[in-house]
Design a protein around this motif. Structure first.
Motif, PDB file in Angstrom:
ATOM      1  N   UNK A  65       0.859  -1.185   0.000  1.00  0.00           N
ATOM      2  CA  UNK A  65       0.000   0.000   0.000  1.00  0.00           C
ATOM      3  C   UNK A  65       0.894   1.234   0.000  1.00  0.00           C
ATOM      4  N   UNK A  66       0.331   2.335  -0.464  1.00  0.00           N
ATOM      5  CA  UNK A  66       1.088   3.581  -0.409  1.00  0.00           C
ATOM      6  C   UNK A  66       0.161   4.757  -0.157  1.00  0.00           C
ATOM      7  N   UNK A  67       0.639   5.691   0.637  1.00  0.00           N
ATOM      8  CA  UNK A  67      -0.027   6.980   0.729  1.00  0.00           C
ATOM      9  C   UNK A  67       0.410   7.774  -0.490  1.00  0.00           C
ATOM     10  N   UNK A  68      -0.558   8.222  -1.246  1.00  0.00           N
ATOM     11  CA  UNK A  68      -0.296   8.878  -2.528  1.00  0.00           C
ATOM     12  C   UNK A  68      -0.567  10.365  -2.336  1.00  0.00           C
ATOM     13  N   UNK A  69       0.431  11.217  -2.603  1.00  0.00           N
ATOM     14  CA  UNK A  69       0.209  12.639  -2.332  1.00  0.00           C
ATOM     15  C   UNK A  69       0.801  13.524  -3.419  1.00  0.00           C
ATOM     16  N   UNK A  81       4.750   0.455   1.210  1.00  0.00           N
ATOM     17  CA  UNK A  81       4.986  -0.496   2.287  1.00  0.00           C
ATOM     18  C   UNK A  81       4.225  -1.759   1.946  1.00  0.00           C
ATOM     19  N   UNK A  82       4.782  -2.903   2.296  1.00  0.00           N
ATOM     20  CA  UNK A  82       4.020  -4.118   2.031  1.00  0.00           C
ATOM     21  C   UNK A  82       3.068  -4.370   3.194  1.00  0.00           C
ATOM     22  N   UNK A  83       2.061  -5.184   2.913  1.00  0.00           N
ATOM     23  CA  UNK A  83       1.088  -5.531   3.956  1.00  0.00           C
ATOM     24  C   UNK A  83       1.642  -6.584   4.914  1.00  0.00           C
ATOM     25  N   UNK A  84       2.808  -7.149   4.576  1.00  0.00           N
ATOM     26  CA  UNK A  84       3.214  -8.324   5.366  1.00  0.00           C
ATOM     27  C   UNK A  84       3.620  -7.952   6.783  1.00  0.00           C
ATOM     28  N   UNK A  85       3.287  -8.846   7.660  1.00  0.00           N
ATOM     29  CA  UNK A  85       3.585  -8.650   9.072  1.00  0.00           C
ATOM     30  C   UNK A  85       4.019 -10.005   9.613  1.00  0.00           C
ATOM     31  N   UNK A 139      -0.144  -3.538  -8.542  1.00  0.00           N
ATOM     32  CA  UNK A 139      -0.193  -4.406  -7.350  1.00  0.00           C
ATOM     33  C   UNK A 139      -0.044  -3.642  -6.043  1.00  0.00           C
ATOM     34  N   UNK A 140      -0.357  -2.369  -6.065  1.00  0.00           N
ATOM     35  CA  UNK A 140      -0.261  -1.559  -4.852  1.00  0.00           C
ATOM     36  C   UNK A 140      -1.580  -0.841  -4.608  1.00  0.00           C
ATOM     37  N   UNK A 141      -1.978  -0.820  -3.350  1.00  0.00           N
ATOM     38  CA  UNK A 141      -3.169  -0.065  -2.966  1.00  0.00           C
ATOM     39  C   UNK A 141      -2.771   1.402  -2.789  1.00  0.00           C
ATOM     40  N   UNK A 142      -3.348   2.271  -3.592  1.00  0.00           N
ATOM     41  CA  UNK A 142      -3.056   3.706  -3.518  1.00  0.00           C
ATOM     42  C   UNK A 142      -4.102   4.401  -2.680  1.00  0.00           C
ATOM     43  N   UNK A 143      -3.631   5.106  -1.649  1.00  0.00           N
ATOM     44  CA  UNK A 143      -4.543   5.829  -0.768  1.00  0.00           C
ATOM     45  C   UNK A 143      -4.303   7.324  -0.954  1.00  0.00           C
TER      46      UNK A 143
END
Ligand code: ADP
Ligand code: MG
Length: 699
Positions: A65-69, A81-85, A139-143
């Protein structure tokens, strides 16, 4: 195939429909409330949204995911950042929390801040903007997020845009309440940006340093043919271009961008794409994405997409038309004149508000479209002049004149369009004809701000427009708020009339490309800010500082910082152009020219030995001519180098920007003048880069 498009559309968007499906009912409701009424978002809601978003994103193949600005570079920024934890036993789960959704902390020190934030205070925050939907790309969630400093100053374009949307909504709602529209709680500005661009072959692009480093050609003689035959505008699409446009549409549709219209433009290899309009905030995000996807898809098709305002001299450059209107949350377009504009009080108030705004803040509108690239277009007979004026068209001008003279303005019958051919359907004429020469034209139920350059973020112009109109409405409200109900009609009539009388100087329906208009505008006292350095001081003018403070758009610090950033951006742009030109002349153009001169000289000498006189004398003439161009080019380049060094030694302020504009650009034009005269005399194959002819006519 046809049927799958509704399915394709928005398939990569975390849409309202998906939110409704995935979120618990109460959480969905709470989120909707935040989006519709700009209310604060609680952490439990954010957590629920984060879970739903992550689930949906992972189902659709996202790993990051990424914060898109939108920092003040003019581009968008992202940090993935990846979602993996990691969990026990060396395994991982895909995780995403409300906190990660709501807030990000990119290191802000390398983004332009114009001195707001010293590098030791590098912290910046990104904050989720729930009014613009998240989406998946690569393949990335853009926020979509806003970007601000540790102390809360906006470091981006989205924050002031959202503030300006709030301001105009607040003021418009107050006016509508006065008019008895109690049900309106929110007024949205809507924007439909028409985007122009060039496509050239990627192989050609890669061989031009000027295109690579500056986005435009700094040298290049015109091809034998330009745009004089008008055969490209709306012309049929070549199969390769059509394939590009088709894939572009599909990619945009997946991201929920309603790409609607596409056609060839005036210049060879130039095209346009227009989406269906949306709320301003979403339209801004979508336009940024559109520009990015245009470039990306182009490369797949062996093209490069040029978004510079003036990639080629001598043919039209590219702009962007910002269609703008106001819509209530009840779905009413406030700039719709209806059948009888003269009787439509609500319309007349909003129309007057725009007229006043454009007149009072023409300098800010001008500033919002000023850039090194756009300086090549404005006032150059292909785009509106640098003077900001308004086009209203015949019917509305009639209405305005009648109001001014206190004459009753009868209902204007819609005129039937006479095509002369019986088989064609009959339709009514629009109330406005098109006037392509006006920077700010009323087009039926919206205004079209036409001065934007093709690469600019539409955020800036809309911040100015929204704020200026908010100010008119706020002034109107103050004048009307205490008027008794039975006197309101009369008071509004007077207000509209007074506004028209005071601000009609900004209305101009004639040809904006003529010298007469420039002279006339000067008589009317309108701004004519010819270049970016001329326009920049408007940002920190006292009257404008007051405006922004009153409506909470920019603090004084934010304004100062933006002023600095704009100056810096301008000088850096011209500086890079100058260095690139110097490089191309010294390493490519001049050596190629010299090689040809040498060969001619050798050949003339051999001919002389054989006693072939006529050929020798014409050859000698050519050698002399080319040698003199060579000398001119080299001398002009030496002057450029000297002036660039002088510019570099100056303090970074408006005077430096002016020096780049007045001296460095003039030097560059001088070089180009000689080089472009010499170029047609040099046979094909000598220059290491493609000519205009190759770039523009073999795509
Ligand atoms: P033209 O080339 O005549 O200017 P286009 O159809 O290419 O017209 O573009 C018009 C643009 O205006 C489209 O993006 C359209 O969605 C937009 N538009 C239409 N109505 C509104 C409105 N109320 N607010 C904002 N934009 C609008
Ligand atoms: Mg248009």
């Amino acid at each position: 195939m046809e049927n799958s498009i509704p399915e394709l559309f928005g398939s990569l968007v975390f849409s309202d429909k998906i939110m409704r499906e995935k979120l618990p009912k109460d959480m969905y409701k709470a989120l909707r409330k935040t989006i519709d009424n700009n209310t604060h978002l609680e952490l439990d809601v954010a957590n629920a949204v984060a879970v739903a978003m992550k689930e949906w994103a992972v189902e659709n193949g996202a790993t990051h995911f990424t914060h898109w600005f939108q920092p003040m570079t003019g581009y968008t920024a992202e940090k993935h950042d990846s979602f993996i934890c990691p969990v026990e036993n060396g395994e991982v789960i895909m995780d995403f929390s409300g906190k990660e959704l709501v807030k990000g902390e990119p290191d802000a020190s390398s983004f332009p801040s114009g001195g707001i934030r010293a590098t030791f205070e590098a912290r910046g925050y990104t904050a989720w903007d729930p009014t613009s939907p998240a989406f998946i790309k690569d393949k990335t969630l853009y926020i979509p997020t806003a970007f601000c400093s540790y102390s809360g100053e906006a470091l981006d374009k989205k924050t002031p845009l959202l503030r300006s949307m709030d301001a105009i909504s607040k003021e418009a709602v107050k006016i509508l309440k006065l008019l008895g529209k109690e049900d309106v709680t929110n007024v949205l500005t809507t924007v439909g940006p028409e985007q122009e661009y060039f496509l050239i072959d990627k192989r050609d692009y890669k061989r031009r340093k000027d295109l690579i480093f500056t986005g435009r050609t700094l040298l290049g003689a015109p091809a034998p043919k330009g745009q004089e035959m008008d055969d490209h505008y709306f012309g049929n699409l070549k199969p390769r271009v059509a394939a590009y446009m088709h894939e572009l549409d599909e990619e945009l549709w997946k991201l929920g961008i309603p790409a609607k219209t596409k056609h060839n433009e005036v210049a060879p290899s130039q095209h346009e794409l227009a989406p269906v309009f949306d709320t301003t905030n979403v339209a801004v995000d979508h336009n940024q994405l559109t520009m990015e996807i245009m470039k990306k898809v182009a490369e797949k098709h062996g093209y490069m997409c040029l978004l510079h305002e003036k990639p080629f001299a001598g043919i039209n450059g590219s702009g962007k038309h910002n269609n703008w209107s106001l819509t209530t949350n009840t779905g009413e377009n406030l700039l719709n004149p209806g059948k009888t504009p003269a009787d439509n009080t609500q319309f007349l108030i909003f129309l007057s508000a725009v007229i006043q705004a454009v007149d009072d803040y023409a300098d800010l509108l001008r500033l919002s479209v000023a850039s090194a690239g756009n300086d090549h277009r404005l006032g150059a007979n292909e785009a509106p002049p640098a003077i900001i004026s308004m086009f209203l068209g015949e019917e509305l001008t009639g209405v305005i004149e009648a109001i001014e003279k206190d004459e009753y303005f009868g209902k204007v019958e819609k005129v039937m369009m006479e095509t002369g051919a019986q088989v064609l359907p009959h339709f009514t004429k629009d109330t406005t004809d098109r006037n392509r020469t006006s920077p700010f034209a009323f087009t039926g139920n919206k205004f079209e701000f036409r001065s934007l350059g093709s690469s600019v973020s539409v955020a800036g112009p809309n911040i100015m427009l929204n704020t200026a109109v908010a100010e008119s409405l706020s002034i109107f409200y103050e004048q009307l708020k205490d008027v008794p109900k039975d006197k309101l009609d009369e008071a509004i009539h007077k207000l509209v009339k007074d506004t028209i009388i005071k601000h009609k100087r900004v209305i101009f329906n004639g040809n904006g490309y003529t010298q007469e208009w420039v002279d006339e505008a000067e008589k009317r006292g309108l701004f004519n800010l010819k270049s970016t350095p001329d326009a920049m001081p408007a940002l920190i003018a006292e009257k404008n500082k007051k405006l922004f403070a009153k409506h909470h758009i920019y603090s004084e610090t934010e304004l100062e910082s933006r002023y600095e950033i704009r100056i810096e951006n301008y000088t850096k742009t011209i500086h890079i152009e100058a260095l690139t030109l110097e490089d191309m002349v010294l390493k490519q153009f001049a050596p190629a020219l010299m090689k040809y001169i040498d060969e001619l000289t050798q050949s003339a000498l051999s001919k002389k030995q054989l006693g072939i006189d006529p050929a020798v004398s014409t050859q000698t003439e050519l050698i002399k001519k080319l040698s003199s161009y060579y000398e001119d080019v080299i001398k002009a380049t030496e002057k450029l180098a000297k002036d660039v060094a002088a510019a570099e030694a100056m303090e970074a302020d408006i005077n430096q920007a002016k020096f780049y504009h007045d001296t460095v650009i003039a030097d560059m034009e001088e070089i180009r003048k000689y080089a472009d005269q010499a170029e047609p005399l040099i046979p094909e194959g000598y220059l290491p880069y493609p000519t205009y002819e190759q770039m523009l006519f073999y795509v």
